[in-house]
Design an enzyme around this catalytic site. Structure first.
Site, PDB file in Angstrom:
ATOM      1  N   GLU A 317       0.868  -1.202   0.000  1.00 12.61           N
ATOM      2  CA  GLU A 317       0.000   0.000   0.000  1.00 12.61           C
ATOM      3  C   GLU A 317       0.891   1.233   0.000  1.00 12.61           C
ATOM      4  OE1 GLU A 317      -2.039  -1.149   3.707  1.00 12.61           O
ATOM      5  OE2 GLU A 317      -3.774  -1.703   2.483  1.00 12.61           O
ATOM      6  N   CYS A 413     -11.074  -0.406   8.031  1.00 10.64           N
ATOM      7  CA  CYS A 413     -10.186   0.730   8.304  1.00 10.64           C
ATOM      8  C   CYS A 413     -10.654   2.061   7.706  1.00 10.64           C
ATOM      9  CB  CYS A 413      -8.777   0.349   7.876  1.00 10.64           C
ATOM     10  SG  CYS A 413      -7.946   1.444   6.760  1.00 10.64           S
TER      11      CYS A 413
END
Lengths: 646, 646
Positions: A317, A413
């Protein structure tokens, strides 16, 4: 650094938002997302994987029996929820919600250890293991979120219980980490505690929290590398052994002042940079501030998508390298753009420059809003700039690219992060100091300046039209600056003060400053116009050579298959024709754009794959652009932000 | 199917190659690669990971003590080496090499079990485990390679020892697998044995080998899926649980006749399709042939790079979906293009159509040759069409993309495959039957037709010039067809027979047929011209919109940084100007191309990332194109096959 310019954000509750665009978003969060997440935290959502989050706290508090379940950072889910609840209660009282939150806080307080330690994973699994895997196990990350929650809940309700919990927690951390002998010379694998501790310092005026935040920042990446030592000592799994970025995944491969390019996990990176900017402001540390501006320049000028998305690679990420901004494999996590907003506000606190606010607005109106569906029930974790659903289904390289928003429970998240951002939007819209109030974003509502009790009423047509008015509703008649941002996209704005067409003001770094003794009823009217821009990317961005991206005001637009047919890569926009404004149909107030274009046809190809003798044949086609953040609200299909041009 | 047209390949030894281009390549393989690989097999290369391959056979034969080491398919390395040695000895006698090979064959024969079984992994680790992990453990794959080696070595030396070994091995496999009760109803995880068994059938005339090959093909992908049953029974690890392609990684998710798109691991796929084409030809199975042509059309018209590379995804080294041909993340394994050549030859045996030979030539001259450096010491496993070394170093998504050829020992699979292809090149250049001899590739040398002892001398200027002559050196004066391929790229060819400018011939499917009673000294002269082609890709290939690729004759060209500077994505070719031929400097005979182009400049950008008001500024630039297969012979730098156009 010119400390005279420093400003501070205001509490969310001081900005009573009343805005045709944002009120609805906020209500969606308050009435949909917060109750839904509460259910999720309590494993009450049918078909969803259980969160076990509240249960972990109950077990840690000795109220229930059982094992720890969920991710090692599961505690942060309830912290994010409490933070959003705190903000929400600051502008909308809700006794039931407050009672529920109080009960949760009781459980959290009961779970806290006598020395202040609080992390259910280790409380349940063995406190002897605590602080042995800072690289992977998120103890300080969960603590950071809990500190943010404690402060937000105190601001929203005036109740100190959670604030006292996080003060004890911070004290515990302060006794554990630091340069002194006997303390751990370490720092977190996932940053956030740095900015949380600076905020706690603001709240409590206790210098030790600022010192600790600064310590975490300064110690980071110093040789010998702590995570390496930790791995050797405890045998912790190193997931990045095979990676190109190694310790820089955590921004922990070299001291922060030597980091000149954003590297590694994008959310961690911008959380760190946010903490660095906060600490630089409070300590006046010039070299730290230089590091912040260097990193900002790198991200904003070389590693950011036009939508404000950052972190171009799925693997880790992460950031990759300068000008590497692939559209169809983009990661662009929603949380990373939220972090970009955190960072931008902290840069603005230091230095009110339009550039920071422009990026904040870009990330907010495009990637952040894209992160949720219009009904607030589905979410994007990944925010690509080009999607072909077939590619996502058949090519493993694009498997991470979501072509459809997912229900909350599949990704724990980003949605709560959106919730805490949107419920505290007011604290991003303005910052203040003794001499001035800066309006960075134009969000309709009534804002009270805590410095001088001045009250402004703001009306804004953004993002659909550029008419903004700022009315002084209450003031003490003292001389004071109002500094209004002129967005980078508004190149033909007009400004009026009490009807006067050429009022006196000074423009500094993209903000127009009115310094005067304000009177009740004074009105500044801004008319930004809403120029439609046909943007190009820097020639170093290879993915966008020969392509353009259309925007209007703060909104980036895109093409969707539903309006323009399959094979969006075949389309190109005719540059010599006007783009027209068109009322949209996806949501109220929406404005679409219509351009003349053409489509590359199959004519002449007869199924050949390569040919030297086929002339390109084009068909005329009208191109319909819709706001990027609204894509995928009408089913699954192709989408692209960048389009060819003729 | 018109069985009258079927042809067969000739043995490599019947084609005495003497060609300015290919002789050198062959000598590189004979004098560099074969000796080097021998050292590798014997762990004699300093700094290289030990192969342990010969040692495994010695241990299996009881000649040494020790454990099995290396990959589960380690045996195939020595098989590929022996196959290449067999071909090499067929056209270049070498007593030392032959003695060395004989000694290896003695060890292999000694390792073979009384029942014919031969796989050192299981012989050493426990024969009770054999045939329990066909999905992953490559026993039948190693057997297939050994069969190819046994035949090649027999053809090259007349020695039967290894041939007898593989006949016993094939008989063992035949006793183990088949539709009969008590036999395993299974098939290999990595195909190759299918085409090897058909070749063994040719060699021995034993129908059972053909039947077994057909069984493996027909059984593949039938429900219940064998690999699934095998996993359930033995708990074998399934590496593709998380993949999009699942059992189609092995082309084993559905019966082969229901497979209409190439899927999964590209090498496995084209090895399977080669076996299918071979079996279809020998059995006259129409539905199997239909499957072959459907799959061919899919690969050649929708899933093949212009360089003849296939398998666009690193993940699973696999095909993805129609028209998905990214340049910068391309996998395009060298072995996959070699497999494409195997397949093309088998399609040509069935049906002599130019299309198959065009693809064979495309893969050979571009991706296969690109697989090795000019000195034969370094190799590409992956063959991208666009490379930016910085991206490969900093972006995990492109980590698999090699920007520099690697020494042999780092990748054990492609170099030996190149060796066996190049040493047997003659068997791809022509195929024959009772009525005709087809010349598919024009490789200089002397070829003897085993059907009628006719001897042709061929001279060829390819790939640098298009002058080809075919002279009859020996013949019986009988009426016979010579069929000469007119390459797809040669649109202005001239043909002469014994000086006659308009000789009589019939053109069928891209081959010109001369049927006559040949006499010694008859000469056909072909002059293809070498048109420079500026190719476009089908509009469905999104990566190549607005781009062109330059080719000349069979060679695809590319731009390299060393000639054209950094930032190749900024370049575009002016379409309205002539491309000129230029003597090259990388290798003897080389021809480069020179075109007029322009470079997108940074002027006006001042470091901005996005802008609506920057006019594009171009600088004139001469573009130098070099043959793709030669790239990266002058150091590390950017490369691109597709370039923008103006």
């Amino acid at each position: 650094m010119n400390s005279k310019l420093y400003t501070v954000p205001i509490q969310a509750g001081l900005y009573q938002i009343d805005d045709p665009f944002w009120s609805k978003k906020r209500e969606t969060v308050r009435t949909q997302m917060i109750p839904y997440q509460w259910k999720a935290l309590n494993d009450q959502i049918e078909g969803a994987a259980p969160s076990h989050c509240i249960k972990n706290f109950k077990i840690a508090a000795g109220l229930e029996e059982g094992r720890f379940e969920g991710r090692v950072f599961q505690d942060s889910d309830v912290a994010k929820w409490l933070e959003a609840v705190g903000y929400s209660l600051s502008w909308h009282k809700d006794e039931d919600l407050e009672r529920t939150a109080d009960e949760v806080i009781d459980i959290i307080a009961a779970a806290q250890q006598p020395d202040g330690y609080l992390d259910t994973y280790y409380i349940i699994n063995g406190l002897d293991k605590r602080w042995t895997n800072l690289m992977n196990n998120h103890e300080l990350y969960c603590a950071g979120h809990m500190i943010e929650a404690g402060i937000a809940y105190y601001e929203g309700t005036g109740k100190r219980k959670l604030l006292d919990v996080v003060i004890r927690l911070a004290d515990c951390i302060d006794r554990t980490f630091g340069p002194e002998e006997g303390k751990l010379h370490a720092y977190p694998g996932h940053e956030i505690i740095e900015m949380a501790l600076v905020r706690l310092y603001h709240q409590t005026k206790e210098k030790k929290y600022l010192k600790l935040a600064k310590y975490f920042i300064d110690e980071r990446g110093q040789e010998p590398l702590y995570f390496k030592q930790e791995r050797e000592k405890y045998g912790n799994t190193y997931y990045w052994e095979d990676s190109l970025f190694q310790e820089q995944y955590f921004q922990a491969g070299k001291p922060v002042r030597e980091q000149t390019e954003a590297e590694g996990h994008a959310v961690r990176a911008v959380y760190l940079y946010s903490g660095m900017a906060s600490a630089a402001k409070e300590t006046g540390d010039e070299s730290l501030w230089q590091a912040c501006t260097r990193l900002w320049d790198n991200v904003a000028r070389k590693q950011m998508y036009i939508t404000g998305a950052i972190g171009s690679s799925d693997y880790g990420e992460a950031f990759t390298f300068d000008y590497d901004l692939p559209n169809d494999t983009a990661y662009g996590e929603t949380c990373a753009s939220i972090g970009m907003i955190f960072w931008a506000r902290r840069m603005l606190e230091m230095e009110p420059k339009r550039e920071y606010a422009d990026v904040m607005e870009r990330a907010l109106f495009n990637t952040c809003l894209s992160g949720m569906s219009l009904d607030g029930r589905k979410f994007f974790y990944v925010n690509p700039l080009e999607v072909n659903p077939e590619a996502c289904r058949k090519d493993q390289l694009k498997k991470h690219v979501e072509y459809e928003r997912q229900p909350w429970f599949e990704c724990a998240c980003c949605p709560p992060n959106l919730a805490r951002l949107i419920t505290s939007l007011g604290s991003y819209a303005v910052t203040v100091n003794e001499r001035a109030m800066y309006l960075h974003l134009y969000v309709g509502g009534r804002v009270k300046n805590p410095v001088n009790d001045m009250v402004l009423r703001i009306e804004s047509g953004l993002p659909w039209n550029g008419e903004v008015s700022v009315t002084v509703e209450e003031c003490r008649g003292e001389s004071y600056d109002l500094a209004l941002r002129m967005p980078g996209w508004a190149d033909q704005a007009s400004v009026r003060l009490n009807g006067e067409e050429e009022p006196k003001y000074v423009e500094v770094d993209g903000y127009i400053h009115f310094q005067r003794e304000w009177r009740q009823g004074d009105v500044i009217k801004l008319s930004f116009g809403m120029p439609i821009r046909v943007n190009r990317a820097n020639p170093s961005v290879k993915e966008n050579i020969g392509k353009v991206s259309v925007s209007r005001g703060p909104l980036v637009y895109c093409l969707e298959e539903i309006d323009n047919g399959k094979g969006l890569h075949r389309l190109s926009l005719c540059m010599d024709q006007e783009i027209e404004v068109l009322p949209g149909t996806i949501a109220e107030g929406e404005i679409d754009l219509k351009g003349q274009g053409r489509r590359l046809s199959d004519e002449g190809w007869n199924g050949a794959l390569y040919a030297a003798d086929v002339e390109e044949v084009y068909e005329e086609q009208t191109l319909i652009f819709v706001p990027y953040y609204m894509w995928n609200n009408r089913g699954v299909g192709e989408m692209t932000v960048w389009v060819g041009r003729k």
